[in-house]
Design a protein around this motif. Sequence first.
Motif, mmCIF file in Angstrom:
data_model
loop_
_atom_site.group_PDB
_atom_site.id
_atom_site.type_symbol
_atom_site.label_atom_id
_atom_site.label_comp_id
_atom_site.label_asym_id
_atom_site.label_seq_id
_atom_site.Cartn_x
_atom_site.Cartn_y
_atom_site.Cartn_z
ATOM 1 N N THR A 38 0.918 -1.201 0.198
ATOM 2 C CA THR A 38 0.081 0.083 -0.075
ATOM 3 C C THR A 38 0.666 1.124 -0.135
ATOM 4 O O THR A 38 2.029 1.383 0.461
ATOM 5 C CB THR A 38 -0.887 -0.041 1.193
ATOM 6 O OG1 THR A 38 -0.225 0.029 2.256
ATOM 7 C CG2 THR A 38 -1.811 -1.095 1.254
ATOM 8 N N THR A 42 -5.723 5.642 3.620
ATOM 9 C CA THR A 42 -6.766 4.813 3.438
ATOM 10 C C THR A 42 -8.177 5.442 3.613
ATOM 11 O O THR A 42 -8.099 5.886 4.745
ATOM 12 C CB THR A 42 -6.650 3.424 4.090
ATOM 13 O OG1 THR A 42 -5.647 2.654 3.551
ATOM 14 C CG2 THR A 42 -7.989 2.547 3.752
ATOM 15 N N THR A 43 -9.197 5.472 2.992
ATOM 16 C CA THR A 43 -10.333 6.314 3.190
ATOM 17 C C THR A 43 -11.412 5.563 3.232
ATOM 18 O O THR A 43 -11.506 4.364 2.760
ATOM 19 C CB THR A 43 -10.595 7.445 2.208
ATOM 20 O OG1 THR A 43 -10.718 6.852 0.849
ATOM 21 C CG2 THR A 43 -9.509 8.623 2.143
ATOM 22 N N GLU A 45 -15.827 5.242 3.512
ATOM 23 C CA GLU A 45 -17.042 5.965 3.007
ATOM 24 C C GLU A 45 -18.199 5.067 3.388
ATOM 25 O O GLU A 45 -17.976 3.935 3.087
ATOM 26 C CB GLU A 45 -17.252 6.663 1.622
ATOM 27 C CG GLU A 45 -18.583 7.077 1.524
ATOM 28 C CD GLU A 45 -18.527 7.902 0.251
ATOM 29 O OE1 GLU A 45 -19.786 8.098 -0.338
ATOM 30 O OE2 GLU A 45 -17.570 8.191 -0.571
ATOM 31 N N CYS A 56 -17.409 1.613 1.489
ATOM 32 C CA CYS A 56 -16.481 1.813 0.324
ATOM 33 C C CYS A 56 -15.085 1.951 0.844
ATOM 34 O O CYS A 56 -14.766 2.991 1.611
ATOM 35 C CB CYS A 56 -16.717 2.982 -0.769
ATOM 36 S SG CYS A 56 -15.623 3.182 -2.001
ATOM 37 N N LEU A 58 -11.088 2.761 -0.005
ATOM 38 C CA LEU A 58 -10.136 3.016 -1.210
ATOM 39 C C LEU A 58 -8.787 3.414 -0.413
ATOM 40 O O LEU A 58 -8.470 3.854 0.536
ATOM 41 C CB LEU A 58 -10.458 4.334 -1.664
ATOM 42 C CG LEU A 58 -11.957 4.516 -2.423
ATOM 43 C CD1 LEU A 58 -12.371 5.896 -2.930
ATOM 44 C CD2 LEU A 58 -11.960 3.317 -3.678
ATOM 45 N N THR A 60 -4.332 3.303 -2.212
ATOM 46 C CA THR A 60 -3.457 3.227 -3.349
ATOM 47 C C THR A 60 -2.483 1.937 -3.074
ATOM 48 O O THR A 60 -2.212 1.828 -1.800
ATOM 49 C CB THR A 60 -2.944 4.374 -3.966
ATOM 50 O OG1 THR A 60 -2.123 4.893 -2.922
ATOM 51 C CG2 THR A 60 -3.933 5.237 -4.183
#
Length: 71
Positions: A38, A42-43, A45, A56, A58, A60
């Motif tokens: 990673t 990290t997000t 929702e 959700c 998310l 990268t």
Amino acid sequence: MTVGVNRILSLDRDDMTDLERELFLKDLKRVADEYFETNGETTLEVTRADEGFLVCVLFTARRIKSVKKPQ
């Protein structure tokens, strides 16, 4: 209120506290790090839906790690 009533009420809320979000993302990151390299934040929702919630997450990743089959 009794413990049962508190549990029912806590299952029917619309949002998570900041502490709950932080703990969830920390736990999830440990699992994600087993499969991905990673990169960054990290997000999370959480949205109310007809049948409960849409969640959700998310983040990268620079690469997908090779995972060996457990023996």
